[in-house]
Design an enzyme around this catalytic site. Structure first.
Site, PDB file in Angstrom:
ATOM      1  N   GLU A  69       0.893  -1.164   0.000  1.00 49.59           N
ATOM      2  CA  GLU A  69       0.000   0.000   0.000  1.00 49.59           C
ATOM      3  C   GLU A  69       0.929   1.210   0.000  1.00 49.59           C
ATOM      4  O   GLU A  69       1.481   1.583   1.022  1.00 49.59           O
ATOM      5  CB  GLU A  69      -0.905  -0.067   1.225  1.00 49.59           C
ATOM      6  N   CYS A  76      -1.450   9.032   2.542  1.00 49.87           N
ATOM      7  CA  CYS A  76      -1.316   8.529   1.184  1.00 49.87           C
ATOM      8  C   CYS A  76      -2.556   8.896   0.385  1.00 49.87           C
ATOM      9  O   CYS A  76      -2.525   8.917  -0.835  1.00 49.87           O
ATOM     10  CB  CYS A  76      -1.051   7.045   1.177  1.00 49.87           C
TER      11      CYS A  76
HETATM   12  C1  UN1 Z   1      -2.437   6.187   4.792  1.00 44.65           C
HETATM   13  O1  UN1 Z   1      -2.245   7.396   4.657  1.00 44.65           O
HETATM   14  O2  UN1 Z   1      -1.502   5.359   4.692  1.00 44.65           O
HETATM   15  O3  UN1 Z   1      -8.345   6.967   4.053  1.00 44.65           O
HETATM   16  C2  UN1 Z   1      -3.726   5.621   5.186  1.00 44.65           C
HETATM   17  C3  UN1 Z   1      -7.631   7.534   4.870  1.00 44.65           C
HETATM   18  C4  UN1 Z   1      -7.257   6.759   6.110  1.00 44.65           C
HETATM   19  C5  UN1 Z   1      -6.056   5.925   5.874  1.00 44.65           C
HETATM   20  C6  UN1 Z   1      -4.879   6.586   5.261  1.00 44.65           C
HETATM   21  N1  UN1 Z   1      -8.357   5.919   6.467  1.00 44.65           N
HETATM   22  O4  UN1 Z   1      -7.220   8.657   4.722  1.00 44.65           O
END
Ligand code: UN1
Length: 510
Positions: free
Chosen positions: A263, A297
């Site tokens: 991921e 992310c």
């Molecule tokens: C991440 O930044 O690795 O959807 C995860 C979102 C959060 C998870 C982010 N539930 O922004």
């Protein structure tokens, strides 16, 4: 609550051992890593890195634990996870505060992250009674065919600083109900939050006599990630972080034909159509771009705005950015906290230089904040630039609150821009026009793992599979059938006839 009290509640010492097999900490002579808060630059606590010797001892314990743990009925393992969820409810306040202080995200988001852990526990508990396999009709008479799902073994988890506790839980809680054991390498930028999680787990595991080695922690730097990626005793490595890191982990694990779940980076955009509810679009864009100081992310990095509303929406953005309060994230009045460290500030500055070099026009200019309250040197201004989608800097993921805006005239052009980056994590469209939203959600629309309508790009719920395509790595964490990634599938055929009919009608007589 004072930070000293928070640390005390979570069992954090001044110097902590970094390796654990669940309830026992291993003595280590490894390097001491100090964790400084980006909030005020102060030392939070230190962690002693795990040595190779510690790592091997932890792996041996985890292998032994797997033999016993995998024999526990899944609903019994689910009961342990249910209690982990209860413990997290109890510690939500201090753990959320520590995450906010060590990582720099707002307190609301720190609590939100712990809530995400609680949610995954609840999902995992239910799942522990619903890990179904299929039965098939055999082509041969008096034969029974079915599939079973068996635990995998030891799951390696490599997590990043931006979600220092939640990402681990998305993997570990599901792995636990599947009968796997886990070995977690947290980010070396947020090691204290990991120690706190391990302490919470220890309380529950002790009370339930869970075998030592089911939930392991190994603290340290990249080297540990290399050990895990190369280790054939770890059938699955789940890694969350940059695309650069993921390419190394993915290639290494593939080199031994292990499995990886990746991921990685995102370059998420929101298409804002002329048919959008602009109030919703504005809030979603601003939260998506500046939340977690642009270090998710799923952060909104690009806005692709219809030409007919471009100027009006730009004005709204500027006005909203003027309202943003930047400062200590533990102060609930503030919207934006610091970046994780000064290296991240350099990346931010380099990106701004690059944007200028390409000819990007500042809509809201960026810059590093100095003076009272900003002594850590990690606070930066959320900013907005007018750019071209194909510029390399726009194609790259910069983990900072820099928002790129661009114009479009026809929807297929907007979709092409949205898809025209190497990453494929999250995407959204703001529109009240059903033809537009359906086009965006169809296979000729967004190419991302997540595609939303009238919702921003960040803030996904754990009930849906989370992850993305292309350079985001293709892995999925959490969501409906995520348990399958943590198990191995076996097909079984039972012959209860008094003959041996061969498949495909083959005749073979001796
Ligand atoms: C991440 O930044 O690795 O959807 C995860 C979102 C959060 C998870 C982010 N539930 O922004």
């Amino acid at each position: 609550m004072k930070m000293d009290k928070v640390l005390e509640k979570l069992g954090i010492k001044k110097i902590n051992e970094g390796g654990s097999t669940g309830t026992k900490w291993l003595k280590s002579g490894g390097k001491k890593v100090e964790s400084f808060s980006p909030v005020d630059g102060k030392l939070i606590a230190s962690v002693t890195s795990s040595t190779r010797e510690n790592y091997d001892a932890i792996m041996a314990q985890s292998e032994a634990a797997f033999k016993e743990w995998s024999m526990w009925p899944a609903p019994k393992r689910g009961e342990v996870v249910r209690q982990v969820g209860e413990a997290l409810r109890k510690y939500k306040d201090p753990l959320g505060r520590l995450v906010s202080y060590e990582m720099g995200k707002s307190l609301q988001e720190g609590w939100g992250e712990v809530q995400e852990m609680i949610d995954i526990c609840d999902l995992a508990v239910g799942m522990s009674r619903q890990m179904y396999g299929l039965t098939m009709h055999s082509e041969r008479p008096r034969h029974r065919m079915y599939e079973q799902w068996h635990p995998l073994g030891i799951v390696g988890i490599i997590s990043s600083f931006n979600f220092p506790v939640a990402v681990w839980s998305w993997n570990s809680m599901i792995a636990f109900i599947c009968g796997d054991t886990c070995i977690w390498k947290p980010s070396s930028k947020t090691p204290i939050s990991a120690i706190a999680c391990q302490n919470i787990i220890a309380e529950v595991f002790k009370a339930n006599s869970v075998p030592e080695g089911v939930c392991c922690l190994v603290s340290g730097n990249r080297e540990i990630g290399d050990w895990m990626s190369n280790d054939h005793r770890i059938p699955l490595v789940s890694a969350t972080g940059s695309t650069r890191m993921g390419k190394i982990v993915g290639a290494t694990v593939a080199g031994r034909l292990g499995r990886s779940l990746l991921e990685l980076g995102g370059n998420n955009s929101i298409i804002i159509s002329q048919h959008a509810d602009l109030d919703i679009a504005l809030l979603a864009s601003v939260f998506g771009a500046v939340g977690t100081a642009g270090q998710r992310c799923t952060t909104t990095r690009r806005l692709i705005i219809h030409e007919s509303i471009y100027d009006a929406f730009k004005k709204k953005l500027v006005a909203a950015y003027k309202q943003l309060r930047i400062g200590n994230p533990l102060d609930e009045k503030n919207h934006v906290g610091p970046l994780i460290d000064t290296a991240a500030v350099s990346d931010y500055n380099n990106a701004l230089k690059e944007i200028k070099k390409c000819g990007g026009k500042a809509v809201v200019a960026g810059g590093v904040l100095t003076g009272k309250g900003f002594e850590s040197g990690c606070y930066v201004k959320p900013c907005i630039y007018e750019v071209q989608n194909e510029w390399q800097i726009v194609q790259d993921e910069t983990f900072a609150p820099i928002l790129y805006i661009m114009k479009y005239s026809a929807l297929d052009e907007a979709i092409a821009m949205q898809n025209g980056v190497p990453q494929g994590l999250s995407s959204s469209i703001m529109t009240l026009n059903m033809r537009e939203s359906e086009t965006f959600l169809s296979h000729i629309g967004s190419d991302c793992g997540i595609a939303n309508v009238n919702i921003g790009t960040s803030g996904a719920e754990i009930g849906g599979a989370f992850g993305g395509e292309k350079e985001t790595g293709g892995g999925r964490e959490s969501g409906s059938d995520c348990w399958k990634a943590y198990m191995r599938r076996q097909t079984n055929t039972m012959n209860w006839s008094n003959q041996l009919p061969l498949a495909q009608g083959i005749k073979f007589n001796v």
